[in-house]
Design a protein around this motif. Structure first.
Motif, PDB file in Angstrom:
ATOM      1  N   GLY A  17       0.795  -1.446  -0.182  1.00 16.94           N
ATOM      2  CA  GLY A  17       0.052  -0.289   0.144  1.00 16.94           C
ATOM      3  C   GLY A  17       0.752   0.844   0.231  1.00 16.94           C
ATOM      4  N   PHE A  18       0.043   2.934  -0.911  1.00 12.57           N
ATOM      5  CA  PHE A  18       0.843   3.482  -0.201  1.00 12.57           C
ATOM      6  C   PHE A  18      -0.420   4.497  -0.608  1.00 12.57           C
ATOM      7  CE2 PHE A  18       0.082   3.003  -4.672  1.00 12.57           C
ATOM      8  CZ  PHE A  18       0.353   4.469  -5.282  1.00 12.57           C
ATOM      9  N   ARG A  19       0.722   6.147   0.077  1.00 12.90           N
ATOM     10  CA  ARG A  19      -0.333   7.156   0.281  1.00 12.90           C
ATOM     11  C   ARG A  19       0.749   8.149  -0.490  1.00 12.90           C
ATOM     12  NH1 ARG A  19      -4.446   9.570   5.245  1.00 12.90           N
ATOM     13  NH2 ARG A  19      -5.007  11.309   4.114  1.00 12.90           N
ATOM     14  N   MET A  26       4.666  17.096   4.905  1.00  4.36           N
ATOM     15  CA  MET A  26       5.398  16.521   5.492  1.00  4.36           C
ATOM     16  C   MET A  26       4.827  16.022   7.465  1.00  4.36           C
ATOM     17  SD  MET A  26       9.460  16.420   7.420  1.00  4.36           S
ATOM     18  CE  MET A  26       9.228  17.283   8.717  1.00  4.36           C
ATOM     19  N   SER A  27       4.074  16.498   8.285  1.00  6.39           N
ATOM     20  CA  SER A  27       3.260  17.126   9.280  1.00  6.39           C
ATOM     21  C   SER A  27       2.238  15.502   9.110  1.00  6.39           C
ATOM     22  CB  SER A  27       2.771  17.630   9.886  1.00  6.39           C
ATOM     23  OG  SER A  27       4.167  18.106  10.113  1.00  6.39           O
ATOM     24  N   ALA A  28       1.394  15.442   8.517  1.00  7.70           N
ATOM     25  CA  ALA A  28       0.322  14.527   7.905  1.00  7.70           C
ATOM     26  C   ALA A  28       0.590  13.344   7.430  1.00  7.70           C
ATOM     27  CB  ALA A  28      -0.588  15.301   6.327  1.00  7.70           C
ATOM     28  N   ALA A  29       1.934  13.267   6.662  1.00  6.77           N
ATOM     29  CA  ALA A  29       2.286  11.970   6.248  1.00  6.77           C
ATOM     30  C   ALA A  29       3.529  11.114   7.525  1.00  6.77           C
ATOM     31  CB  ALA A  29       4.060  11.945   5.415  1.00  6.77           C
ATOM     32  N   LEU A  30       3.304  11.742   8.446  1.00  7.22           N
ATOM     33  CA  LEU A  30       4.241  11.125   9.780  1.00  7.22           C
ATOM     34  C   LEU A  30       3.267  11.201  10.542  1.00  7.22           C
ATOM     35  CD1 LEU A  30       7.902  13.974  10.883  1.00  7.22           C
ATOM     36  CD2 LEU A  30       7.665  11.630   9.767  1.00  7.22           C
TER      37      LEU A  30
END
Length: 96
Positions: A17-19, A26-30
């Motif tokens: 899976g990926f998003r 970057m904060s949202a990804a973390l």
């Protein structure tokens, strides 16, 4: 740009899976990665190999140096390291 990757499912048939996230997210990804880890810890979801990669779309040059241009002349000198500095000094002495 940031991409979070993970594997879902059991060990014998995991599904990748990926998003994707924008350059300013970057904060949202973390946070998304942490939510996957929380689901993993709680047993709510069988997820593994959670990782993130990034690429700077505003990089000055193209990534990689596998096929450098003819004028590409990069060297790494470690003159600040004691042994390397001594070796450089010995080479200078030998050339005299």
């Amino acid at each position: 740009m940031f991409v979070v990757y993970w594997l879902d499912g059991n060990e014998t048939e995991p599904q990748p899976g990926f998003r994707t996230f924008g350059a300013e997210e970057m904060s949202a990804a973390l946070k998304f990665m942490e939510s996957l880890r929380e689901q993993q810890r709680s047993g709510e979801r069988n997820v593994a190999f959670i990782t993130m990669c990034s690429e700077n779309p505003n990089a000055v040059g193209k990534a990689g140096a596998a096929d450098p241009h003819a004028d590409y002349n990069w060297t790494k000198r470690r003159g600040n390291m004691p042994r390397a500095k001594r070796d450089l000094e010995e080479k200078d002495f030998e050339s005299d």
